[in-house]
Design an enzyme around this catalytic site. Structure first.
Site, PDB file in Angstrom:
ATOM      1  N   CYS A 179      -6.086  -0.427  -7.679  1.00 20.91           N
ATOM      2  CA  CYS A 179      -6.409  -1.340  -6.585  1.00 20.91           C
ATOM      3  C   CYS A 179      -7.865  -1.137  -6.186  1.00 20.91           C
ATOM      4  O   CYS A 179      -8.293  -0.020  -5.878  1.00 20.91           O
ATOM      5  CB  CYS A 179      -5.476  -1.055  -5.414  1.00 20.91           C
ATOM      6  SG  CYS A 179      -5.988  -1.842  -3.875  1.00 20.91           S
ATOM      7  N   GLU A 180      -8.637  -2.222  -6.187  1.00 23.26           N
ATOM      8  CA  GLU A 180     -10.054  -2.097  -5.881  1.00 23.26           C
ATOM      9  C   GLU A 180     -10.314  -1.879  -4.388  1.00 23.26           C
ATOM     10  O   GLU A 180     -11.426  -1.537  -3.986  1.00 23.26           O
ATOM     11  CB  GLU A 180     -10.821  -3.331  -6.360  1.00 23.26           C
ATOM     12  CG  GLU A 180     -10.541  -4.602  -5.613  1.00 23.26           C
ATOM     13  CD  GLU A 180     -11.363  -5.773  -6.137  1.00 23.26           C
ATOM     14  OE1 GLU A 180     -12.050  -5.603  -7.159  1.00 23.26           O
ATOM     15  OE2 GLU A 180     -11.299  -6.861  -5.530  1.00 23.26           O
ATOM     16  N   HIS A 181      -9.282  -2.049  -3.560  1.00 20.57           N
ATOM     17  CA  HIS A 181      -9.456  -1.864  -2.118  1.00 20.57           C
ATOM     18  C   HIS A 181      -9.257  -0.416  -1.676  1.00 20.57           C
ATOM     19  O   HIS A 181      -9.875   0.016  -0.692  1.00 20.57           O
ATOM     20  CB  HIS A 181      -8.483  -2.766  -1.351  1.00 20.57           C
ATOM     21  CG  HIS A 181      -8.680  -4.218  -1.635  1.00 20.57           C
ATOM     22  ND1 HIS A 181      -7.632  -5.117  -1.746  1.00 20.57           N
ATOM     23  CD2 HIS A 181      -9.805  -4.937  -1.854  1.00 20.57           C
ATOM     24  CE1 HIS A 181      -8.102  -6.314  -1.999  1.00 20.57           C
ATOM     25  NE2 HIS A 181      -9.421  -6.240  -2.074  1.00 20.57           N
ATOM     26  N   HIS A 182      -8.380   0.316  -2.382  1.00 23.51           N
ATOM     27  CA  HIS A 182      -8.073   1.688  -1.966  1.00 23.51           C
ATOM     28  C   HIS A 182      -8.234   2.715  -3.094  1.00 23.51           C
ATOM     29  O   HIS A 182      -8.067   3.909  -2.865  1.00 23.51           O
ATOM     30  CB  HIS A 182      -6.631   1.774  -1.441  1.00 23.51           C
ATOM     31  CG  HIS A 182      -6.361   0.891  -0.267  1.00 23.51           C
ATOM     32  ND1 HIS A 182      -5.827  -0.383  -0.399  1.00 23.51           N
ATOM     33  CD2 HIS A 182      -6.561   1.085   1.059  1.00 23.51           C
ATOM     34  CE1 HIS A 182      -5.697  -0.930   0.801  1.00 23.51           C
ATOM     35  NE2 HIS A 182      -6.140  -0.069   1.698  1.00 23.51           N
TER      36      HIS A 182
ATOM     37  N   GLN B 120      -4.025  -7.770  -8.188  1.00 20.13           N
ATOM     38  CA  GLN B 120      -3.018  -8.258  -9.127  1.00 20.13           C
ATOM     39  C   GLN B 120      -3.169  -9.748  -9.403  1.00 20.13           C
ATOM     40  O   GLN B 120      -2.954 -10.202 -10.536  1.00 20.13           O
ATOM     41  CB  GLN B 120      -1.621  -7.950  -8.583  1.00 20.13           C
ATOM     42  CG  GLN B 120      -0.499  -8.323  -9.546  1.00 20.13           C
ATOM     43  CD  GLN B 120       0.855  -7.895  -9.043  1.00 20.13           C
ATOM     44  OE1 GLN B 120       0.981  -6.884  -8.345  1.00 20.13           O
ATOM     45  NE2 GLN B 120       1.889  -8.659  -9.366  1.00 20.13           N
TER      46      GLN B 120
ATOM     47  N   HIS C 292       2.598  -1.282  -5.681  1.00 19.96           N
ATOM     48  CA  HIS C 292       1.269  -0.832  -5.289  1.00 19.96           C
ATOM     49  C   HIS C 292       1.395   0.405  -4.410  1.00 19.96           C
ATOM     50  O   HIS C 292       2.015   0.359  -3.338  1.00 19.96           O
ATOM     51  CB  HIS C 292       0.537  -1.941  -4.532  1.00 19.96           C
ATOM     52  CG  HIS C 292       0.219  -3.137  -5.366  1.00 19.96           C
ATOM     53  ND1 HIS C 292      -1.071  -3.516  -5.683  1.00 19.96           N
ATOM     54  CD2 HIS C 292       1.032  -4.044  -5.977  1.00 19.96           C
ATOM     55  CE1 HIS C 292      -1.053  -4.595  -6.433  1.00 19.96           C
ATOM     56  NE2 HIS C 292       0.222  -4.950  -6.628  1.00 19.96           N
TER      57      HIS C 292
ATOM     58  N   CYS D 175      -0.859   1.684  -2.664  1.00 20.89           N
ATOM     59  CA  CYS D 175      -1.539   1.481  -1.387  1.00 20.89           C
ATOM     60  C   CYS D 175      -0.605   0.858  -0.360  1.00 20.89           C
ATOM     61  O   CYS D 175      -0.911   0.863   0.844  1.00 20.89           O
ATOM     62  CB  CYS D 175      -2.786   0.623  -1.570  1.00 20.89           C
ATOM     63  SG  CYS D 175      -2.485  -0.991  -2.308  1.00 20.89           S
TER      64      CYS D 175
END
Length: 215
Positions: free
Chosen positions: A105-108, A146, A174, A176
């Site tokens: 995940c590019e956010h976390h 995703q 996920h 996250c």
């Protein structure tokens, strides 16, 4: 996502002659790779920022391990996209189910993982079946969301294989979402991307979702 580069391994057919040969495209992903030494320093700084002693016996080698782990997770393997002439004129759905998917995940920067179902309606050429999994890995080995991953796989196959239709479904959990935040364990996110007849024709679309096990 860095640029995907392809290079032909075999010359194309001569104009006006039947498309009789196997074709292979060497697929690599361009762009800058992981700077392992810089990543190691960053991990050491992060450990310190988290209140840990980065030079302790247990953590002294952690920056190296983490840097190499991310380098591996973000580097898809090169492969040959092998296609063959559709000599029998096969026009039914070809589907590979339950292809393992692991991404970040590019956010976390936490993993998400699950399975992909990838299918296509052949046109003039058919694809070596293992290559469907390779294409999934090509885009999964990246910092991702995703939704984008699903569309990238479908768009890439439509562009390079030129089938009558492409369908991609990804089901993933996920971390996250299951380890932090709402902490919903076992919940899976489902995304889909359809191209060509699998998007335009209701019966073809229904068949794809039925065979992939998505209701």
């Amino acid at each position: 996502m860095s640029e995907t580069l392809t290079a032909p391994d075999a010359a194309p057919d001569q104009p006006g002659q039947p498309d009789q040969q196997q074709r292979r495209l060497r697929v690599v992903r361009g762009g800058a790779g992981v700077d392992v030494e810089a990543a190691q320093r960053a991990v050491a700084d992060l450990l310190t920022a988290l209140g840990r002693d980065a030079e302790s016996e247990h953590l002294a080698d952690t920056p190296r391990r983490v840097a190499h782990a991310y380098a591996e997770l973000l580097a898809p393997r090169e492969f040959n996209l092998t296609t063959f002439p559709n000599e029998e004129g096969y026009d039914e759905l070809v589907l590979a189910r339950d292809i393992p998917v692991q991404s970040l995940c590019e956010h976390h920067l936490l993993p998400f993982q699950g399975v992909a179902h990838v299918g296509y309606l052949p046109g003039d050429r058919i694809l070596g079946l293992s290559k469907l999994a390779r294409v999934v890995e090509l885009f999964a080995r990246d910092l991702q969301v995703q939704e984008r991953l699903t569309k990238q796989v479908a768009d890439w196959l439509q562009q390079h294989l030129e089938p009558k239709g492409v369908g991609v479904v990804i089901e993933a959990e996920h971390l996250c979402m299951s380890m932090r935040g709402v902490r919903v364990r076992g919940s899976r996110t489902v995304t889909s991307a359809l191209q060509g007849l699998l998007r335009e024709d209701a019966r073809s679309r229904q068949e794809f979702f039925a065979l992939s096990g998505v209701h």
